[in-house]
Design an enzyme around this catalytic site. Structure first.
Site, PDB file in Angstrom:
ATOM      1  N   TYR A  71     -62.436  32.760  14.623  1.00 33.33           N
ATOM      2  CA  TYR A  71     -62.438  31.738  13.587  1.00 33.33           C
ATOM      3  C   TYR A  71     -63.239  30.511  14.021  1.00 33.33           C
ATOM      4  O   TYR A  71     -63.533  30.332  15.194  1.00 33.33           O
ATOM      5  CB  TYR A  71     -61.006  31.357  13.202  1.00 33.33           C
ATOM      6  CG  TYR A  71     -60.057  31.103  14.359  1.00 33.33           C
ATOM      7  CD1 TYR A  71     -59.849  29.811  14.836  1.00 33.33           C
ATOM      8  CD2 TYR A  71     -59.363  32.147  14.966  1.00 33.33           C
ATOM      9  CE1 TYR A  71     -58.988  29.571  15.891  1.00 33.33           C
ATOM     10  CE2 TYR A  71     -58.489  31.921  16.021  1.00 33.33           C
ATOM     11  CZ  TYR A  71     -58.307  30.626  16.476  1.00 33.33           C
ATOM     12  OH  TYR A  71     -57.453  30.382  17.523  1.00 33.33           O
ATOM     13  N   ALA A  72     -63.603  29.687  13.015  1.00 33.75           N
ATOM     14  CA  ALA A  72     -64.515  28.556  13.238  1.00 33.75           C
ATOM     15  C   ALA A  72     -63.740  27.352  13.760  1.00 33.75           C
ATOM     16  O   ALA A  72     -63.311  26.476  13.006  1.00 33.75           O
ATOM     17  CB  ALA A  72     -65.247  28.227  11.943  1.00 33.75           C
ATOM     18  N   THR A  73     -63.561  27.292  15.084  1.00 36.66           N
ATOM     19  CA  THR A  73     -62.714  26.287  15.710  1.00 36.66           C
ATOM     20  C   THR A  73     -63.374  24.915  15.766  1.00 36.66           C
ATOM     21  O   THR A  73     -64.602  24.785  15.748  1.00 36.66           O
ATOM     22  CB  THR A  73     -62.369  26.709  17.155  1.00 36.66           C
ATOM     23  OG1 THR A  73     -63.582  26.848  17.904  1.00 36.66           O
ATOM     24  CG2 THR A  73     -61.604  28.023  17.192  1.00 36.66           C
ATOM     25  N   HIS A 121     -53.796  22.169  22.464  1.00 37.26           N
ATOM     26  CA  HIS A 121     -52.847  22.710  21.484  1.00 37.26           C
ATOM     27  C   HIS A 121     -51.522  23.065  22.140  1.00 37.26           C
ATOM     28  O   HIS A 121     -51.457  23.351  23.337  1.00 37.26           O
ATOM     29  CB  HIS A 121     -53.416  23.985  20.845  1.00 37.26           C
ATOM     30  CG  HIS A 121     -54.579  23.738  19.937  1.00 37.26           C
ATOM     31  ND1 HIS A 121     -54.438  23.561  18.578  1.00 37.26           N
ATOM     32  CD2 HIS A 121     -55.901  23.631  20.193  1.00 37.26           C
ATOM     33  CE1 HIS A 121     -55.635  23.355  18.036  1.00 37.26           C
ATOM     34  NE2 HIS A 121     -56.544  23.389  18.996  1.00 37.26           N
ATOM     35  N   ASN A 136     -58.695  23.470  12.279  1.00 36.94           N
ATOM     36  CA  ASN A 136     -59.206  24.390  13.309  1.00 36.94           C
ATOM     37  C   ASN A 136     -59.776  25.685  12.726  1.00 36.94           C
ATOM     38  O   ASN A 136     -59.975  26.650  13.451  1.00 36.94           O
ATOM     39  CB  ASN A 136     -58.083  24.733  14.297  1.00 36.94           C
ATOM     40  CG  ASN A 136     -58.605  25.081  15.676  1.00 36.94           C
ATOM     41  OD1 ASN A 136     -59.640  24.554  16.108  1.00 36.94           O
ATOM     42  ND2 ASN A 136     -57.916  25.974  16.377  1.00 36.94           N
ATOM     43  N   GLU A 150     -53.938  25.977  25.332  1.00 38.73           N
ATOM     44  CA  GLU A 150     -52.734  26.229  24.545  1.00 38.73           C
ATOM     45  C   GLU A 150     -51.565  26.327  25.518  1.00 38.73           C
ATOM     46  O   GLU A 150     -51.581  27.171  26.414  1.00 38.73           O
ATOM     47  CB  GLU A 150     -52.916  27.561  23.798  1.00 38.73           C
ATOM     48  CG  GLU A 150     -51.866  27.886  22.801  1.00 38.73           C
ATOM     49  CD  GLU A 150     -52.190  27.371  21.410  1.00 38.73           C
ATOM     50  OE1 GLU A 150     -51.284  26.756  20.821  1.00 38.73           O
ATOM     51  OE2 GLU A 150     -53.312  27.576  20.917  1.00 38.73           O
ATOM     52  N   GLU A 184     -48.624  19.014  17.127  1.00 42.60           N
ATOM     53  CA  GLU A 184     -48.673  19.587  18.482  1.00 42.60           C
ATOM     54  C   GLU A 184     -48.877  18.403  19.434  1.00 42.60           C
ATOM     55  O   GLU A 184     -49.996  17.962  19.681  1.00 42.60           O
ATOM     56  CB  GLU A 184     -49.775  20.642  18.572  1.00 42.60           C
ATOM     57  CG  GLU A 184     -49.496  21.827  17.641  1.00 42.60           C
ATOM     58  CD  GLU A 184     -50.613  22.859  17.590  1.00 42.60           C
ATOM     59  OE1 GLU A 184     -51.561  22.777  18.410  1.00 42.60           O
ATOM     60  OE2 GLU A 184     -50.542  23.756  16.733  1.00 42.60           O
TER      61      GLU A 184
END
Length: 313
Positions: free
Chosen positions: A164-166, A116, A70, A178, A24
């Site tokens: 989620y565990a970023t 991102h 991520n 993003e 990315e």
């Protein structure tokens, strides 16, 4: 402190992460530039540290080496003992947590911006992890207002099982940025310009806040994740239908129960179903084929923030 006013500590330490996913490229390119010349991200009284989070993946121009960086900033992975068979990204996560955390501690960085790209047609997107965070709602309101008339959407990933565990979650205030659509391994000037502006406005907001500017109560529209939708699959688990042309590139647009979402190779249309209108995001995202996610359903709601100002003023 009254019920209509929140005094927050001034912001001292900010990090800007690029290359959490090594293909990315906008964040990679910007962070490498800022490591060479940080003039545009410097603000008075603020430490701003640009950082490449997954250098091996960046070098190979791939999303990750062993596993998704991520997704591994949870207590279990951060607490694993050093060993040779530890995945590369878990070792990196521990190193990043040591440098910018520790997660959930007083010593952690105040804000981490994690940059991102998406292959989906999502435009400028800010990712929020906590719907009750007055400071970030105020910041996102400022960024959205500053970018107008360019649209900027807020994706709320607060969910009991889907959050989620970023990488950025080690900061007190985690901010996901993003921007798309952009293919993996490609740089587009328009996408780079948009991401650069988002960071500029975010840093301007922090500087204004630190200098004592008071931000009145505000409200922002957000899209909260409801569920992830997989592609239809055959008995072997292989994809049996593709994103319907009428859904392709329609991120953030209302999607009704009767609307088509998938198309089989023999021409059969599969509609959304259910009983409510949703707003799809990450439609046909390239990186999510392996995660078995064709798109995510969101619902639209409004978040309100109280008036904020720095506690030093």
């Amino acid at each position: 402190m009254t019920s209509c006013h929140v005094a927050e500590d001034p912001i001292k330490k900010v990090a800007i992460f690029g290359g959490t996913h090594g293909n990315e490229l906008t964040g990679v390119f910007l962070v490498k530039h800022w490591l060479e010349n940080s003039t545009e991200i410097q603000r008075t009284g603020l430490e701003v540290k640009p950082f490449i989070t997954n250098p091996r993946a960046v070098k190979k121009c791939t999303r990750y080496i062993d596993c998704d960086l991520n997704r591994v900033f949870d207590p279990e992975n951060l607490g694993k003992k050093e060993s040779e068979d530890l995945p590369y990204e878990v070792r990196k996560a521990q190193e990043i947590n040591h440098l910018f955390g520790p997660k959930d501690s007083e010593d952690s960085y105040d804000i981490i911006f994690d940059l991102h790209n998406t292959t989906s047609n999502m435009g400028c997107t800010l990712i929020l992890e906590d719907s009750r965070n007055d400071f970030l709602i105020q910041m996102f309101h400022y960024i959205k207002t500053s970018l107008a008339p360019l649209a900027c959407y807020v994706y709320l990933i607060e969910h009991p099982s889907l959050k989620y565990a970023t990488t950025r979650s080690i900061a007190k205030y985690p901010v996901g940025i993003e921007v798309g659509p952009q293919p993996q391994g490609v740089l587009r000037a328009d996408i780079l310009d948009q991401m650069r502006k988002m960071i500029k406005h975010a840093l301007d907001f922090i500087q204004n806040f630190n200098e004592g500017k008071e931000f009145p109560p505000c409200a922002i529209e957000v899209y909260k994740i409801m569920e992830k939708v997989d592609y239809p699959r055959n008995e072997s688990g292989e994809i049996a239908a593709i994103i319907h042309p009428k859904l392709q590139d329609q991120d953030w647009k209302p999607l009704h129960p009767e609307d088509p979402v998938f198309l089989t190779l023999d021409g059969k249309t599969i509609s959304l179903g259910g009983d409510q209108t949703v707003y799809p995001v990450f439609v046909n995202e390239a990186a999510y084929y392996e995660k078995k996610e064709a798109f995510a359903k969101t619902t639209k709601l409004t978040l309100n923030a109280k008036r904020i100002r720095s506690s030093l003023h």
